[in-house]
Motif scaffolding. Structure first.
Motif, PDB file in Angstrom:
ATOM      1  N   ALA A  37      -5.612  39.179  -7.203  1.00  0.00           N
ATOM      2  CA  ALA A  37      -4.800  38.274  -6.381  1.00  0.00           C
ATOM      3  C   ALA A  37      -5.435  36.893  -6.188  1.00  0.00           C
ATOM      4  CB  ALA A  37      -4.494  38.921  -5.036  1.00  0.00           C
ATOM      5  N   PRO A  38      -6.749  36.798  -5.882  1.00  0.00           N
ATOM      6  CA  PRO A  38      -7.316  35.457  -5.677  1.00  0.00           C
ATOM      7  C   PRO A  38      -7.230  34.558  -6.906  1.00  0.00           C
ATOM      8  CG  PRO A  38      -8.774  37.138  -4.758  1.00  0.00           C
ATOM      9  CD  PRO A  38      -7.730  37.856  -5.560  1.00  0.00           C
ATOM     10  N   LEU A  39      -7.344  35.147  -8.096  1.00  0.00           N
ATOM     11  CA  LEU A  39      -7.251  34.339  -9.316  1.00  0.00           C
ATOM     12  C   LEU A  39      -5.837  33.788  -9.475  1.00  0.00           C
ATOM     13  CD1 LEU A  39      -8.550  33.302 -11.912  1.00  0.00           C
ATOM     14  CD2 LEU A  39      -7.877  35.454 -13.014  1.00  0.00           C
ATOM     15  N   ILE A  40      -4.838  34.637  -9.275  1.00  0.00           N
ATOM     16  CA  ILE A  40      -3.444  34.188  -9.373  1.00  0.00           C
ATOM     17  C   ILE A  40      -3.160  33.140  -8.303  1.00  0.00           C
ATOM     18  CG2 ILE A  40      -1.034  34.911  -9.157  1.00  0.00           C
ATOM     19  CD1 ILE A  40      -1.900  37.656 -10.233  1.00  0.00           C
ATOM     20  N   ASN A  41      -3.648  33.390  -7.090  1.00  0.00           N
ATOM     21  CA  ASN A  41      -3.428  32.460  -5.978  1.00  0.00           C
ATOM     22  C   ASN A  41      -4.004  31.079  -6.280  1.00  0.00           C
ATOM     23  OD1 ASN A  41      -4.640  31.158  -3.330  1.00  0.00           O
ATOM     24  ND2 ASN A  41      -2.940  32.429  -2.657  1.00  0.00           N
ATOM     25  N   SER A  42      -5.222  31.059  -6.801  1.00  0.00           N
ATOM     26  CA  SER A  42      -5.877  29.768  -7.057  1.00  0.00           C
ATOM     27  C   SER A  42      -5.148  28.988  -8.139  1.00  0.00           C
ATOM     28  CB  SER A  42      -7.343  29.992  -7.460  1.00  0.00           C
ATOM     29  OG  SER A  42      -7.429  30.688  -8.699  1.00  0.00           O
ATOM     30  N   ILE A  43      -4.659  29.685  -9.162  1.00  0.00           N
ATOM     31  CA  ILE A  43      -3.951  28.993 -10.240  1.00  0.00           C
ATOM     32  C   ILE A  43      -2.621  28.437  -9.742  1.00  0.00           C
ATOM     33  CG2 ILE A  43      -2.817  29.314 -12.479  1.00  0.00           C
ATOM     34  CD1 ILE A  43      -5.038  31.414 -13.065  1.00  0.00           C
ATOM     35  N   CYS A  44      -1.922  29.220  -8.927  1.00  0.00           N
ATOM     36  CA  CYS A  44      -0.637  28.758  -8.394  1.00  0.00           C
ATOM     37  C   CYS A  44      -0.806  27.567  -7.454  1.00  0.00           C
ATOM     38  CB  CYS A  44       0.060  29.900  -7.654  1.00  0.00           C
ATOM     39  SG  CYS A  44       0.654  31.218  -8.735  1.00  0.00           S
TER      40      CYS A  44
ATOM     41  N   ASP B  80     -12.622  26.915  -5.075  1.00  0.00           N
ATOM     42  CA  ASP B  80     -13.721  27.226  -4.155  1.00  0.00           C
ATOM     43  C   ASP B  80     -14.515  25.964  -3.813  1.00  0.00           C
ATOM     44  OD1 ASP B  80     -12.975  29.880  -4.213  1.00  0.00           O
ATOM     45  OD2 ASP B  80     -14.492  30.469  -5.688  1.00  0.00           O
ATOM     46  N   LEU B  81     -14.732  25.128  -4.825  1.00  0.00           N
ATOM     47  CA  LEU B  81     -15.469  23.885  -4.602  1.00  0.00           C
ATOM     48  C   LEU B  81     -14.664  22.938  -3.720  1.00  0.00           C
ATOM     49  CD1 LEU B  81     -17.873  22.045  -5.148  1.00  0.00           C
ATOM     50  CD2 LEU B  81     -16.729  21.294  -7.258  1.00  0.00           C
ATOM     51  N   GLU B  82     -13.362  22.866  -3.928  1.00  0.00           N
ATOM     52  CA  GLU B  82     -12.515  21.993  -3.118  1.00  0.00           C
ATOM     53  C   GLU B  82     -12.511  22.428  -1.653  1.00  0.00           C
ATOM     54  OE1 GLU B  82      -8.707  22.027  -4.951  1.00  0.00           O
ATOM     55  OE2 GLU B  82      -9.288  20.746  -6.621  1.00  0.00           O
ATOM     56  N   VAL B  83     -12.475  23.733  -1.426  1.00  0.00           N
ATOM     57  CA  VAL B  83     -12.529  24.256  -0.055  1.00  0.00           C
ATOM     58  C   VAL B  83     -13.860  23.886   0.589  1.00  0.00           C
ATOM     59  CG1 VAL B  83     -12.629  26.360   1.338  1.00  0.00           C
ATOM     60  CG2 VAL B  83     -10.909  26.141  -0.459  1.00  0.00           C
TER      61      VAL B  83
ATOM     62  N   LEU C  94      -9.352  30.222 -17.088  1.00  0.00           N
ATOM     63  CA  LEU C  94      -8.601  30.348 -15.844  1.00  0.00           C
ATOM     64  C   LEU C  94      -9.519  30.623 -14.655  1.00  0.00           C
ATOM     65  CD1 LEU C  94      -5.388  32.276 -16.939  1.00  0.00           C
ATOM     66  CD2 LEU C  94      -5.706  29.841 -16.606  1.00  0.00           C
ATOM     67  N   LYS C  95     -10.642  31.276 -14.890  1.00  0.00           N
ATOM     68  CA  LYS C  95     -11.604  31.507 -13.800  1.00  0.00           C
ATOM     69  C   LYS C  95     -12.179  30.184 -13.297  1.00  0.00           C
ATOM     70  CE  LYS C  95     -14.672  34.801 -14.180  1.00  0.00           C
ATOM     71  NZ  LYS C  95     -15.680  35.698 -14.807  1.00  0.00           N
ATOM     72  N   LYS C  96     -12.221  29.201 -14.174  1.00  0.00           N
ATOM     73  CA  LYS C  96     -12.727  27.890 -13.754  1.00  0.00           C
ATOM     74  C   LYS C  96     -11.800  27.245 -12.727  1.00  0.00           C
ATOM     75  CE  LYS C  96     -15.406  26.820 -17.912  1.00  0.00           C
ATOM     76  NZ  LYS C  96     -16.689  26.894 -17.195  1.00  0.00           N
ATOM     77  N   VAL C  97     -10.517  27.599 -12.776  1.00  0.00           N
ATOM     78  CA  VAL C  97      -9.582  27.089 -11.772  1.00  0.00           C
ATOM     79  C   VAL C  97      -9.962  27.629 -10.401  1.00  0.00           C
ATOM     80  CG1 VAL C  97      -7.171  26.954 -11.053  1.00  0.00           C
ATOM     81  CG2 VAL C  97      -7.749  26.961 -13.490  1.00  0.00           C
TER      82      VAL C  97
ATOM     83  N   THR D  31      -3.754  25.398  -7.120  1.00  0.00           N
ATOM     84  CA  THR D  31      -4.525  24.226  -7.553  1.00  0.00           C
ATOM     85  C   THR D  31      -4.567  24.038  -9.067  1.00  0.00           C
ATOM     86  OG1 THR D  31      -6.610  25.483  -7.582  1.00  0.00           O
ATOM     87  CG2 THR D  31      -6.013  24.410  -5.523  1.00  0.00           C
ATOM     88  N   GLY D  32      -3.964  24.958  -9.815  1.00  0.00           N
ATOM     89  CA  GLY D  32      -3.987  24.827 -11.268  1.00  0.00           C
ATOM     90  C   GLY D  32      -3.039  23.738 -11.768  1.00  0.00           C
TER      91      GLY D  32
END
Length: 266
Positions: free
Chosen positions: A61-68, A102-105, A94-97, A70-71
């Protein structure tokens, strides 16, 4: 057929109540059918032997969430192809997204430290910035302060996160203050928009009248001598059943023998 993993990911990510037998049956019937290219890539990357709801919450879920959130458009197309059409994709890319999010937060929190105000009953962060991850910021602050947190951006919108259990409906409490255009989501994790009546000091006073308590629901209290591997293993073996509505058991083990060492400075 063939989309069972997406169904399970969606239900767990949306915190659906697995104490509902129909919900539980659909999720449990899907955990051994994570066969899409997307799921297989994560299973391999995280060395998962048997997928559990906790794996979905922490890795899928966190990977999908981050792409939706901030990707780029291209990132989302790649994810959609992997999810809907079972196309091969570059997981490392996609993990880099997620790493970027995480860096933006982290940077957002560093840049807004001076905007965090801790009241007796609530923490409020009002920022002149706009972002798509106010909920993630709220989670981190709620964990730090162990209080409800409002993260409000330049659009007057944002998120609320609390450390409370489900027996407290904090969303309903905020709605009754008439300080919000809307509060939408779960009881203790939801989106907000403040209105012209919003006043943090007044809100803090109102919350004080509710005498909200940060409590922990403990399932077992064991003496150290009665704690054994069989009991712990039984919980571990049933981990696929634990999610929203049927939480992992919380255990207190009392009177653990310890050795006292005298520390001497050199």
């Amino acid at each position: 057929n063939g989309l069972e993993d997406l169904m399970a990911i969606g239900m767990i990510a949306d915190m659906m109540d697995v104490s509902d037998l129909e919900v539980s049956k659909m999720i449990l019937g899907s955990l051994d059918k994570f066969d899409s290219e997307f799921s297989k890539a994560i299973i391999k990357d995280k060395k998962i032997s048997n997928v559990t709801p906790k794996d979905i919450s922490f890795y899928f879920a966190p990977l999908i969430n981050s792409i939706c959130r901030t990707g780029t458009h291209e990132d989302k197309i790649e994810l959609f192809k992997a999810l809907a059409y079972d196309k091969p994709f570059n997981l490392k890319y996609l993990k880099k997204v997620k790493e970027r999010q995480d860096l933006e937060v982290k940077l957002f929190l560093e840049n807004n430290q001076q905007n965090i105000v801790e009241y007796k009953n609530i923490v409020v962060l009002k920022s002149s910035e706009q972002n798509g991850f106010s909920g993630l910021v709220g989670n981190k602050l709620s964990q730090k302060y162990r209080k409800p947190v409002l993260v409000i951006t330049s659009t007057l919108k944002g998120s609320c996160r609390t450390p409370f259990s489900e027996d407290i409906d904090f969303k309903d409490i905020l709605i009754k203050t008439n300080m919000f255009e809307y509060c939408l989501g779960h009881k203790n994790a939801f989106g907000i928009k403040i209105n012209s009546k919003f006043n943090a000091n007044e809100l803090d006073s109102i919350l004080g009248e509710y005498k909200l308590e940060k409590s922990y629901d403990i399932d077992f209290i064991l003496e150290y001598e009665n704690a054994n591997n069989f009991f712990i293993n039984e919980i571990y073996e049933n981990k696929k059943y634990f999610s929203k509505g049927i939480e992992e058991p919380k255990i207190i083990i009392k009177n653990i023998p310890t050795k006292i060492f005298e520390l001497k400075s050199s």
